[in-house]
Design a protein around this motif. Structure first.
Motif, PDB file in Angstrom:
ATOM      1  N   ASP A  94       9.661  12.867 -13.108  1.00 51.12           N
ATOM      2  CA  ASP A  94       9.497  13.431 -14.442  1.00 51.12           C
ATOM      3  C   ASP A  94      10.331  12.675 -15.471  1.00 51.12           C
ATOM      4  OD1 ASP A  94       7.719  15.465 -13.737  1.00 51.12           O
ATOM      5  OD2 ASP A  94       9.357  16.755 -13.061  1.00 51.12           O
ATOM      6  N   PHE A  95       9.699  12.346 -16.590  1.00 53.33           N
ATOM      7  CA  PHE A  95      10.407  11.708 -17.700  1.00 53.33           C
ATOM      8  C   PHE A  95      10.214  12.503 -18.994  1.00 53.33           C
ATOM      9  CE2 PHE A  95       6.210   9.829 -17.246  1.00 53.33           C
ATOM     10  CZ  PHE A  95       5.675   9.963 -18.518  1.00 53.33           C
ATOM     11  N   GLU A  96       9.439  13.599 -18.919  1.00 57.69           N
ATOM     12  CA  GLU A  96       9.274  14.499 -20.045  1.00 57.69           C
ATOM     13  C   GLU A  96       9.057  15.905 -19.500  1.00 57.69           C
ATOM     14  OE1 GLU A  96       5.789  12.903 -22.055  1.00 57.69           O
ATOM     15  OE2 GLU A  96       4.554  14.503 -21.214  1.00 57.69           O
ATOM     16  N   THR A 133      -2.515   7.447 -17.644  1.00 57.13           N
ATOM     17  CA  THR A 133      -1.676   6.311 -18.021  1.00 57.13           C
ATOM     18  C   THR A 133      -0.974   5.775 -16.784  1.00 57.13           C
ATOM     19  OG1 THR A 133      -1.284   7.240 -20.219  1.00 57.13           O
ATOM     20  CG2 THR A 133       0.225   5.527 -19.484  1.00 57.13           C
ATOM     21  N   LEU A 134      -1.012   4.486 -16.596  1.00 55.10           N
ATOM     22  CA  LEU A 134      -0.336   3.872 -15.455  1.00 55.10           C
ATOM     23  C   LEU A 134       1.131   3.657 -15.813  1.00 55.10           C
ATOM     24  CD1 LEU A 134      -1.214   2.978 -12.646  1.00 55.10           C
ATOM     25  CD2 LEU A 134      -1.422   0.655 -13.536  1.00 55.10           C
ATOM     26  N   MET A 135       2.031   4.246 -15.017  1.00 56.94           N
ATOM     27  CA  MET A 135       3.464   4.167 -15.258  1.00 56.94           C
ATOM     28  C   MET A 135       4.140   3.260 -14.234  1.00 56.94           C
ATOM     29  SD  MET A 135       4.094   5.905 -17.952  1.00 56.94           S
ATOM     30  CE  MET A 135       3.441   7.248 -18.966  1.00 56.94           C
ATOM     31  N   HIS A 136       5.201   2.581 -14.683  1.00 61.56           N
ATOM     32  CA  HIS A 136       5.974   1.666 -13.855  1.00 61.56           C
ATOM     33  C   HIS A 136       7.361   2.254 -13.612  1.00 61.56           C
ATOM     34  CE1 HIS A 136       7.933  -2.623 -13.497  1.00 61.56           C
ATOM     35  NE2 HIS A 136       7.832  -2.014 -12.323  1.00 61.56           N
ATOM     36  N   TYR A 137       7.765   2.311 -12.343  1.00 66.16           N
ATOM     37  CA  TYR A 137       9.099   2.760 -11.943  1.00 66.16           C
ATOM     38  C   TYR A 137       9.732   1.708 -11.032  1.00 66.16           C
ATOM     39  CZ  TYR A 137       7.752   7.574 -13.311  1.00 66.16           C
ATOM     40  OH  TYR A 137       7.342   8.690 -13.989  1.00 66.16           O
ATOM     41  N   ASP A 146      13.773   4.773 -11.493  1.00 64.24           N
ATOM     42  CA  ASP A 146      13.990   4.585 -12.927  1.00 64.24           C
ATOM     43  C   ASP A 146      12.650   4.342 -13.596  1.00 64.24           C
ATOM     44  OD1 ASP A 146      16.820   4.749 -12.766  1.00 64.24           O
ATOM     45  OD2 ASP A 146      16.902   2.660 -12.103  1.00 64.24           O
ATOM     46  N   TRP A 147      12.366   5.133 -14.617  1.00 64.54           N
ATOM     47  CA  TRP A 147      11.116   5.001 -15.351  1.00 64.54           C
ATOM     48  C   TRP A 147      11.202   3.816 -16.307  1.00 64.54           C
ATOM     49  CZ3 TRP A 147       9.984   7.106 -20.635  1.00 64.54           C
ATOM     50  CH2 TRP A 147       8.636   6.966 -20.966  1.00 64.54           C
TER      51      TRP A 147
END
Length: 332
Positions: A94-96, A133-137, A146-147
């Protein structure tokens, strides 16, 4: 005495061979019973194998496909080279704030760091929808992530990434956009360059997986009735083979009606395909809603399985899995 000695070791090695037959089903999520979209990665710190998967909420009674939203990324772990797996929990991505949705990760290890590319959809829905949305961690241990932010690709609203390192050291990513497989290239796993032309155009598909095995590049893609197989010598021009793989059920428990959205692990001359099934459905996409607009539990739940791959007469095939699949994942 010698006879007893050799008899003992014969029995020992026979037992060891038997012990390496993979569980079937390979894994069922003990919390939600909805394991899907497996991604297999070796945990170098723990020296164990992990499956990161979409933790569908199959035991949740809600409308339509709500069980496919609000998902976390689950962790299954194997300490015996892939024969058996147990649940370790979920990743904190989670980042939001909010009850958000994560789907279908792919993870690569590069220069001491794990890079994960995973689909994010804000919120939880009853029906198909929402912008993906494609997210990178990044992570050093597969636990703590880490986002890095959204991946900037030529297309938006994309899902199902798969990555392959090319001979020149660069990376290529294939992803699904409007039921076709597109690709983009990167030198550093952060900046991506692509084009507007699909890499594969002959059918609707999702969950592509690219890999190298026995001297050729392969791309497999889920067509919801087994997986299409493409072969290439240059990872750009793809020729489709006639037969799908995992289009039919086996006699193993939970291994039907077909295999969906897989990952492939290549260990030298051996290759294994991990995939998920809807074992109580007659066809992979066939569901019947009840009077409340809910899909019955038996048709929601999903299990993970494994099969062994081979190349015969230039075509990728799945070895007979009715008698069980012998597996030995070797450390990377």
């Amino acid at each position: 005495m010698k006879r007893l000695f050799f008899a003992f070791f014969a029995m020992f090695f026979a037992f060891e061979a038997f012990a390496q037959i993979a569980d079937a089903p390979l894994f069922r999520d003990p919390v939600t019973d909805g394991a899907a979209d497996p991604c297999v990665i070796y945990n170098r710190g723990e020296k164990t194998w992990w499956i990161l998967y979409t933790q569908r909420r199959a035991n949740c009674e809600a409308a339509d496909v709500a069980y496919c939203y609000g998902n976390k990324i689950g962790i299954a772990c194997s300490e015996d080279k892939g024969r058996s797996w147990y649940y370790r929990g979920t990743l904190d991505l989670d980042f939001e704030p909010g009850e958000n949705t994560f789907w279908a990760p792919d993870v690569v290890y590069h220069d001491g760091t794990y890079h994960m590319f995973v689909v994010f959809i804000r919120g939880t829905r009853n029906h198909w929808g929402g912008k993906a949305t494609l997210m990178h961690y990044t992570s050093k241990d597969l636990w703590h992530w880490d986002w890095k932010g959204p991946v900037k690709l030529p297309k938006e609203d994309v899902i199902d990434p798969t990555l392959l390192r090319l001979p020149d050291g660069s990376w290529r990513m294939w992803y699904k956009y409007q039921s076709r497989s597109y690709c983009a290239d990167s030198q550093d796993l952060e900046n991506w360059i692509g084009n507007d032309e699909a890499a594969v155009t002959d059918s609707s598909q999702e969950g592509a997986k690219a890999f190298r095995f026995k001297g050729s590049y392969w791309l497999i893609a889920d067509e919801w009735q087994g997986m299409a197989v493409y072969k290439s010598s240059d990872f750009t021009h793809w020729n489709r083979q006639q037969n799908r793989i995992l289009a039919d059920a086996s006699t193993r428990p939970e291994d039907g009606p077909s295999g969906a959205h897989g990952d492939v692990v290549v260990c030298g001359d051996e290759a294994y395909i991990f995939y998920f099934t809807h074992p109580e459905r007659k066809k992979h996409t066939e569901v019947e809603m009840d009077e409340r607009g809910n899909i019955p539990y038996g048709q929601r739940r999903s299990s993970l399985q494994v099969a062994k791959l081979d190349v015969v007469d230039g075509e990728l095939v799945v070895q007979d899995r009715n008698e069980g699949v012998r597996i030995s994942l070797e450390a990377e």
